[in-house]
Design a protein around this motif. Sequence first.
Motif, PDB file in Angstrom:
ATOM      1  N   GLY A 130       6.694  46.015  49.676  1.00 45.30           N
ATOM      2  CA  GLY A 130       6.707  45.510  48.301  1.00 45.30           C
ATOM      3  C   GLY A 130       7.784  44.479  48.019  1.00 45.30           C
ATOM      4  O   GLY A 130       8.045  44.165  46.862  1.00 45.30           O
ATOM      5  N   GLY A 131       8.424  43.954  49.061  1.00 48.89           N
ATOM      6  CA  GLY A 131       9.375  42.869  48.852  1.00 48.89           C
ATOM      7  C   GLY A 131      10.829  43.286  48.851  1.00 48.89           C
ATOM      8  O   GLY A 131      11.706  42.509  48.485  1.00 48.89           O
ATOM      9  N   GLN A 132      11.077  44.518  49.306  1.00 48.89           N
ATOM     10  CA  GLN A 132      12.462  44.968  49.387  1.00 48.89           C
ATOM     11  C   GLN A 132      12.503  46.167  50.329  1.00 48.89           C
ATOM     12  O   GLN A 132      11.524  46.902  50.456  1.00 48.89           O
ATOM     13  CB  GLN A 132      12.883  45.244  47.961  1.00 48.89           C
ATOM     14  N   ARG A 133      13.609  46.331  51.019  1.00 52.87           N
ATOM     15  CA  ARG A 133      13.746  47.455  51.949  1.00 52.87           C
ATOM     16  C   ARG A 133      13.611  48.757  51.171  1.00 52.87           C
ATOM     17  O   ARG A 133      14.259  48.932  50.143  1.00 52.87           O
ATOM     18  CB  ARG A 133      15.100  47.387  52.656  1.00 52.87           C
ATOM     19  N   GLY A 134      12.752  49.644  51.677  1.00 52.67           N
ATOM     20  CA  GLY A 134      12.556  50.935  51.019  1.00 52.67           C
ATOM     21  C   GLY A 134      11.543  50.902  49.886  1.00 52.67           C
ATOM     22  O   GLY A 134      11.471  51.848  49.104  1.00 52.67           O
ATOM     23  N   LEU A 135      10.762  49.828  49.791  1.00 56.61           N
ATOM     24  CA  LEU A 135       9.768  49.715  48.717  1.00 56.61           C
ATOM     25  C   LEU A 135       8.423  49.315  49.307  1.00 56.61           C
ATOM     26  O   LEU A 135       8.319  48.322  50.022  1.00 56.61           O
ATOM     27  CB  LEU A 135      10.222  48.671  47.694  1.00 56.61           C
ATOM     28  N   GLN A 136       7.400  50.120  49.018  1.00 55.58           N
ATOM     29  CA  GLN A 136       6.052  49.847  49.494  1.00 55.58           C
ATOM     30  C   GLN A 136       5.100  49.813  48.305  1.00 55.58           C
ATOM     31  O   GLN A 136       5.325  50.509  47.316  1.00 55.58           O
ATOM     32  CB  GLN A 136       5.583  50.963  50.454  1.00 55.58           C
TER      33      GLN A 136
END
Length: 157
Positions: A130-136
């Motif tokens: 989703g555009g950031q580490r740890g985000l889907q």
Amino acid sequence: MSKTTRATQTLAKAGISFTVHSYDYDPGAERVGLQAAEALGEDPSRVLKTLMAEVDSKPVCCIVPSDREVSMKKLAAAFGGKSANMMKPAEAERLTGYHVGGISPFGQRKIVPTAIEETALGEALAFINGGQRGLQVRLAPKDAQAVLKAIAAPLIG
């Protein structure tokens, strides 16, 4: 962690139905996609990784299941090229505007040709960064293909 990124804004603007899921990102993980699948409690075949590569020295994006490896020969063929190689991390970050481990195919700084592994389109829902580490983001792979104008091709070896 913000759940609003260029990726989620791109999907919302396109009218794509998706949900946002966060997890504890492990910067030391050997394979980020597999770590995401484990943290989300999902089958790795439904957690798709975003990879930046070059075909005949031109940037491309490819999306494949996190438990599989991209075939450079198949990747080149998908884009009608002769050779393919993975993009250097610093170049991928510069081109996409995202950090490695948080590269999303959605909302990249520069739009590049994109391919999605054809078998991934058989899943009803899949997770993509989703555009950031740890985000889907969880969405229908066919919706991802549509918003990205991605070609479907056999990409895995």
